[in-house]
Write a protein that holds these residues in place. Structure first.
Motif, PDB file in Angstrom:
ATOM      1  N   ALA A 139       0.814  -1.215   0.000  1.00 15.99           N
ATOM      2  CA  ALA A 139       0.000   0.000   0.000  1.00 15.99           C
ATOM      3  C   ALA A 139       0.846   1.262   0.000  1.00 15.99           C
ATOM      4  N   SER A 140       2.002   1.234   0.675  1.00 14.02           N
ATOM      5  CA  SER A 140       2.818   2.443   0.792  1.00 14.02           C
ATOM      6  C   SER A 140       3.421   2.872  -0.543  1.00 14.02           C
ATOM      7  N   LYS A 141       3.495   1.936  -1.497  1.00 11.43           N
ATOM      8  CA  LYS A 141       4.091   2.248  -2.790  1.00 11.43           C
ATOM      9  C   LYS A 141       3.054   2.468  -3.891  1.00 11.43           C
ATOM     10  N   ILE A 142       1.783   2.510  -3.491  1.00 11.14           N
ATOM     11  CA  ILE A 142       0.696   2.657  -4.462  1.00 11.14           C
ATOM     12  C   ILE A 142      -0.016   3.981  -4.215  1.00 11.14           C
ATOM     13  N   ASP A 143      -0.428   4.625  -5.279  1.00  7.51           N
ATOM     14  CA  ASP A 143      -1.202   5.857  -5.144  1.00  7.51           C
ATOM     15  C   ASP A 143      -2.408   5.615  -4.234  1.00  7.51           C
ATOM     16  N   GLU A 144      -2.690   6.575  -3.383  1.00 12.21           N
ATOM     17  CA  GLU A 144      -3.729   6.408  -2.355  1.00 12.21           C
ATOM     18  C   GLU A 144      -5.064   5.977  -2.945  1.00 12.21           C
ATOM     19  N   ARG A 145      -5.413   6.483  -4.113  1.00 13.59           N
ATOM     20  CA  ARG A 145      -6.718   6.174  -4.706  1.00 13.59           C
ATOM     21  C   ARG A 145      -6.730   4.844  -5.451  1.00 13.59           C
ATOM     22  N   LEU A 146      -5.590   4.134  -5.453  1.00 14.02           N
ATOM     23  CA  LEU A 146      -5.530   2.808  -6.045  1.00 14.02           C
ATOM     24  C   LEU A 146      -5.415   1.715  -4.990  1.00 14.02           C
ATOM     25  N   ARG A 147      -5.409   2.118  -3.720  1.00 11.54           N
ATOM     26  CA  ARG A 147      -5.303   1.131  -2.643  1.00 11.54           C
ATOM     27  C   ARG A 147      -6.630   0.401  -2.454  1.00 11.54           C
ATOM     28  N   ASP A 148      -6.557  -0.718  -1.756  1.00  8.08           N
ATOM     29  CA  ASP A 148      -7.735  -1.561  -1.556  1.00  8.08           C
ATOM     30  C   ASP A 148      -8.821  -0.833  -0.755  1.00  8.08           C
ATOM     31  N   HIS A 149     -10.086  -1.221  -1.042  1.00  5.16           N
ATOM     32  CA  HIS A 149     -11.219  -0.728  -0.261  1.00  5.16           C
ATOM     33  C   HIS A 149     -11.410  -1.616   0.976  1.00  5.16           C
ATOM     34  N   ALA A 150     -11.815  -0.999   2.078  1.00 12.30           N
ATOM     35  CA  ALA A 150     -12.124  -1.745   3.299  1.00 12.30           C
ATOM     36  C   ALA A 150     -13.640  -1.873   3.435  1.00 12.30           C
ATOM     37  N   LEU A 151     -14.140  -3.098   3.632  1.00 15.77           N
ATOM     38  CA  LEU A 151     -15.578  -3.347   3.728  1.00 15.77           C
ATOM     39  C   LEU A 151     -15.929  -4.145   4.985  1.00 15.77           C
ATOM     40  N   PHE A 152     -17.201  -4.030   5.359  1.00 15.44           N
ATOM     41  CA  PHE A 152     -17.708  -4.834   6.464  1.00 15.44           C
ATOM     42  C   PHE A 152     -19.219  -4.923   6.339  1.00 15.44           C
ATOM     43  N   MET A 153     -19.747  -6.127   6.597  1.00 17.94           N
ATOM     44  CA  MET A 153     -21.195  -6.322   6.666  1.00 17.94           C
ATOM     45  C   MET A 153     -21.498  -7.105   7.934  1.00 17.94           C
ATOM     46  N   ALA A 154     -22.624  -6.770   8.589  1.00 19.28           N
ATOM     47  CA  ALA A 154     -22.942  -7.436   9.855  1.00 19.28           C
ATOM     48  C   ALA A 154     -24.378  -7.140  10.249  1.00 19.28           C
ATOM     49  N   PHE A 155     -24.874  -7.931  11.209  1.00 20.28           N
ATOM     50  CA  PHE A 155     -26.161  -7.639  11.835  1.00 20.28           C
ATOM     51  C   PHE A 155     -26.068  -8.016  13.308  1.00 20.28           C
ATOM     52  N   ALA A 156     -26.946  -7.404  14.096  1.00 24.03           N
ATOM     53  CA  ALA A 156     -26.906  -7.632  15.547  1.00 24.03           C
ATOM     54  C   ALA A 156     -28.265  -7.278  16.157  1.00 24.03           C
ATOM     55  N   PRO A 157     -28.599  -7.909  17.287  1.00 20.84           N
ATOM     56  CA  PRO A 157     -27.969  -9.099  17.867  1.00 20.84           C
ATOM     57  C   PRO A 157     -28.136 -10.294  16.916  1.00 20.84           C
ATOM     58  N   ALA A 158     -27.186 -11.160  16.925  1.00 21.24           N
ATOM     59  CA  ALA A 158     -27.181 -12.253  15.950  1.00 21.24           C
ATOM     60  C   ALA A 158     -28.416 -13.137  16.061  1.00 21.24           C
ATOM     61  N   GLU A 159     -28.910 -13.355  17.296  1.00 19.34           N
ATOM     62  CA  GLU A 159     -30.039 -14.260  17.497  1.00 19.34           C
ATOM     63  C   GLU A 159     -31.381 -13.627  17.114  1.00 19.34           C
ATOM     64  N   GLN A 160     -31.491 -12.320  17.192  1.00 12.04           N
ATOM     65  CA  GLN A 160     -32.734 -11.622  16.831  1.00 12.04           C
ATOM     66  C   GLN A 160     -32.359 -10.240  16.284  1.00 12.04           C
ATOM     67  N   PRO A 161     -31.953 -10.174  15.036  1.00  8.19           N
ATOM     68  CA  PRO A 161     -31.361  -8.941  14.481  1.00  8.19           C
ATOM     69  C   PRO A 161     -32.312  -7.743  14.508  1.00  8.19           C
ATOM     70  N   ARG A 162     -31.791  -6.628  15.019  1.00  8.54           N
ATOM     71  CA  ARG A 162     -32.529  -5.358  15.014  1.00  8.54           C
ATOM     72  C   ARG A 162     -31.918  -4.354  14.047  1.00  8.54           C
ATOM     73  N   ILE A 163     -30.704  -4.649  13.592  1.00  5.49           N
ATOM     74  CA  ILE A 163     -30.035  -3.740  12.678  1.00  5.49           C
ATOM     75  C   ILE A 163     -29.043  -4.531  11.821  1.00  5.49           C
ATOM     76  N   ALA A 164     -29.018  -4.217  10.528  1.00  7.07           N
ATOM     77  CA  ALA A 164     -28.049  -4.800   9.601  1.00  7.07           C
ATOM     78  C   ALA A 164     -27.283  -3.657   8.947  1.00  7.07           C
ATOM     79  N   VAL A 165     -25.987  -3.833   8.815  1.00  7.89           N
ATOM     80  CA  VAL A 165     -25.126  -2.749   8.330  1.00  7.89           C
ATOM     81  C   VAL A 165     -24.186  -3.272   7.256  1.00  7.89           C
ATOM     82  N   ALA A 166     -23.958  -2.445   6.243  1.00  8.09           N
ATOM     83  CA  ALA A 166     -22.890  -2.681   5.273  1.00  8.09           C
ATOM     84  C   ALA A 166     -22.194  -1.353   5.044  1.00  8.09           C
ATOM     85  N   LEU A 167     -20.867  -1.383   4.963  1.00  5.05           N
ATOM     86  CA  LEU A 167     -20.146  -0.131   4.757  1.00  5.05           C
ATOM     87  C   LEU A 167     -18.864  -0.371   3.995  1.00  5.05           C
TER      88      LEU A 167
END
Length: 633
Positions: free
Chosen positions: A560-588
């Motif tokens: 990453a340090s040798k690559i232009d900032e706008r060519l670096r990898d994207h960071a992602l995450f998806m999740a929901f909680a509480p796992a047993e009875q989800p009240r919210i799901a998120v992706a970012l």
């Protein structure tokens, strides 16, 4: 010699002249009578109507635009009354610039006001009244009133103006209004709505202001006023009051929205949080953002240039328009596909040497780690690419396409915002349609391998990932995602839900769904997201992801340090909680930020903590995190 008069002859001449005169008078009176009959009898109705129009002036009454509030009633878009200084160019005597210069001696008009006025002048017709100053103080109004006689064609008008009190917060959701352009007028004419916009100067341009324009605008009223020949009002003959626009009650929670936006800091990215049981969108983040108040009176050139030419593209609605490879966040859905289609069982194991060989090529794990013997749970926990390379090869691209489609990948979700992008859910049929050359249309088996880890031709919106996560959390029940929870009648207060019931259900085996959910909980307990969720009093189910922006050459290592900032990898995450009875799901997604585990997952933790616990950032920190075993995404 005396000349004798011929009396008889003179009398005949007199009679002849008299006859001619009488005939002339009769003809004249006949012409007058015929003209009178033509005006008073033959065309009575037409001229009576014209006279009535001259006597009666029909004045449109602009309706109050509906307001927009969040799910707790906090104002996001409101109306307020203010005085504006307006110029009708066609009524100006002399040069327009000289008039503006003289106006500046009475009421303050700065360079920005002039630039905005010139822009409006170029977009409008000369007989339209255009604002050169808004929000005048009482002192400025009084000062101009004393000098109004010097400025024919210039007037003070009281108007209802639109304001966005939250400024940049949720700007891509709310959108903004702007002056009606010729294009808008043409569209209104085509739709047969032009009469309802008489007297209206503004219309929704972006966001919910545009997609719910018909609901927010209301119905224009009319007032019939008797006027004198000089145009002075005498009395009101009749009045049909306007019908105010309806109010929008959003599913967005403003406090959650602010926390999610602040969590990104100065980084670019997007986040969507959904309540699985209802489809309510709780937060809809696009970073960076902009101030919609800049557009209401017409944005000035400098501000427009700053927004439009920024390399960060603040005007782009990233969750809706941006399409990305979603990396390893695709793996839970791949795991479920393997279980549902009979290609894998939850206990099936394989040996992961750190790579998967297909043909003469090796597809390596992220970080080139070897995880040894793994099952599905372990593969998700440590984010083994090899497991999902193998699974993708066994499933085939068309089976993957058909399974993912009902979750919303590569599909229009139906959200109540315009311009949603479809993205790409690859298949052999898609490739034949996407390319023109026969050699490009052919699907190669090796192309399926990278599909299994969310790379390759995969290209989805963040909204699609969030919606798929919500459907998974909701055991396959598809609730259409929406930003407007209900529409409220501004007179009666009655509310109507926009999404009252589910769209459809994906027939999934409960045991398979449960197996994937349990594997996702291990990601937050002992896997790649364990550090971000250490000490959480609830159990979250999630998956980290890191998506390549460009492909490495053969044998090249990612640094990453040798690559232009706008060519670096994207960071992602998806999740929901509480796992047993989800009240919210998120992706970012955090663009060009690197590992999803270290950058994206902590943002989701802040969102979950607030929504489930009411905890805000900066409050007592959780216990010291346990060592993280996995080093994947």
């Amino acid at each position: 010699m005396t000349e004798l008069k011929n009396t008889e002859r003179e009398l005949q001449h007199f009679r002849l002249r008299l006859l001619v005169a009488v005939g002339f008078v009769v003809v004249c009176f006949g012409l007058l009578a015929s003209r009178f009959w033509y005006l008073q009898v033959a065309n009575h109705d037409a001229y009576a109507a014209r006279a009535e129009q001259n006597r009666i002036s029909v004045v449109p009454i602009t309706p109050h635009r509906g307001v927009v509030v969040d799910r707790n009633g906090t104002l996001l878009a409101r109306n307020y009354s203010a005085y504006t200084l307006e110029i009708t160019p066609s009524k100006i005597r002399g040069k327009l610039e000289e008039t503006i210069d003289r106006l500046g001696e009475v009421v303050q008009i700065d360079a920005r006001d002039r630039r905005r006025f010139r822009q409006l002048l170029g977009e409008s017709r000369r007989f339209e009244s255009l604002p050169i100053r808004s929000r005048l103080t009482d002192e400025e109004v009084a000062r101009f009133a004393a000098h109004a006689y010097r400025f024919p064609g210039v007037e003070i008008r009281a108007r209802l103006l639109r304001s966005y009190p939250q400024a940049e917060t949720a700007a891509h959701v709310i959108g903004y209004i702007g002056r009606i352009s010729q294009r808008d007028l043409n569209r209104l004419e085509e739709d047969g709505l032009i009469a309802n916009y008489r007297g209206t100067d503004y219309i929704g341009k972006e966001g919910l202001e545009k997609s719910y324009e018909a609901v927010l605008h209301g119905k224009t009223g009319v007032e019939e006023v008797e006027v004198t020949a000089s145009g002075r009002a005498v009395r009101t003959l009749s009045r049909t009051p306007p019908v105010p626009g309806k109010n929008l009650i959003l599913s967005i929670d403003l406090e959650l929205q602010k926390i999610a936006e602040a969590a990104f800091g100065d980084r670019r990215g997007a986040l969507v949080a959904i309540e699985p049981a209802t489809g309510d969108i709780l937060a809809f983040v696009s970073r960076p953002s902009f101030d919609p108040n800049l557009f209401v009176d017409g944005i000035d050139v400098e501000s427009w240039k700053a927004l439009n030419e920024s390399p960060d593209h603040p005007l782009i609605n990233r969750p809706l328009y941006g399409t990305y490879p979603i990396g390893s966040t695709y793996k839970p859905f791949m795991a479920l596909a393997g279980l549902e289609l009979g290609k894998r069982t939850a206990t099936w194991t394989m040996y992961d040497p750190g790579f998967f060989e297909f043909g003469d090529r090796r597809y390596r794990n992220s970080g080139e780690r070897a995880y040894g013997t793994i099952d599905m749970k372990r593969a998700l926990e440590v984010s083994s690419d090899t497991y999902f390379y193998s699974l993708a090869a066994d499933l085939g691209v068309d089976a993957i396409h058909d399974f993912m489609k009902p979750f919303g990948f590569g599909q229009i979700t139906g959200i109540d915002l315009g311009g949603e992008k479809t993205g790409i859910l690859p298949s052999t049929t898609w490739k034949r349609r996407a390319y023109s050359k026969p050699e490009q249309q052919r699907w190669y088996a090796g192309e399926t391998i990278s599909i299994g880890v969310g790379q390759g031709y995969n290209s989805f919106t963040l909204l699609q990932l969030a919606q798929a996560t919500s459907v998974l959390a909701n055991d396959g029940i598809y609730m259409k995602p929406h930003l407007v929870k209900s529409v409220q009648d501004s007179i009666t207060g009655e509310q109507t839900l926009t999404v009252p019931h589910e769209s459809y259900r994906i027939p999934l085996k409960p045991e398979n769904v449960q197996a994937v959910k349990q594997a996702m909980t291990s990601v937050t307990k002992s896997g790649t997201a364990a550090r971000a969720f250490a000490g959480a009093p609830y159990v979250a189910a999630g998956k980290t992801g890191t998506a390549q922006v460009y492909s490495l050459r053969s044998g090249e290592r990612y640094n990453a340090s040798k690559i232009d900032e706008r060519l670096r990898d994207h960071a992602l995450f998806m999740a929901f909680a509480p796992a047993e009875q989800p009240r919210i799901a998120v992706a970012l997604i955090v663009e060009n930020a690197g590992w999803g585990a270290t950058v994206a997952a902590p943002i989701a933790r802040q969102v979950f903590d607030f929504w489930l616990l009411g905890k805000r950032p900066g409050e007592p920190a959780p216990p010291t995190p346990q060592p993280m075993e996995a080093s994947g995404d």
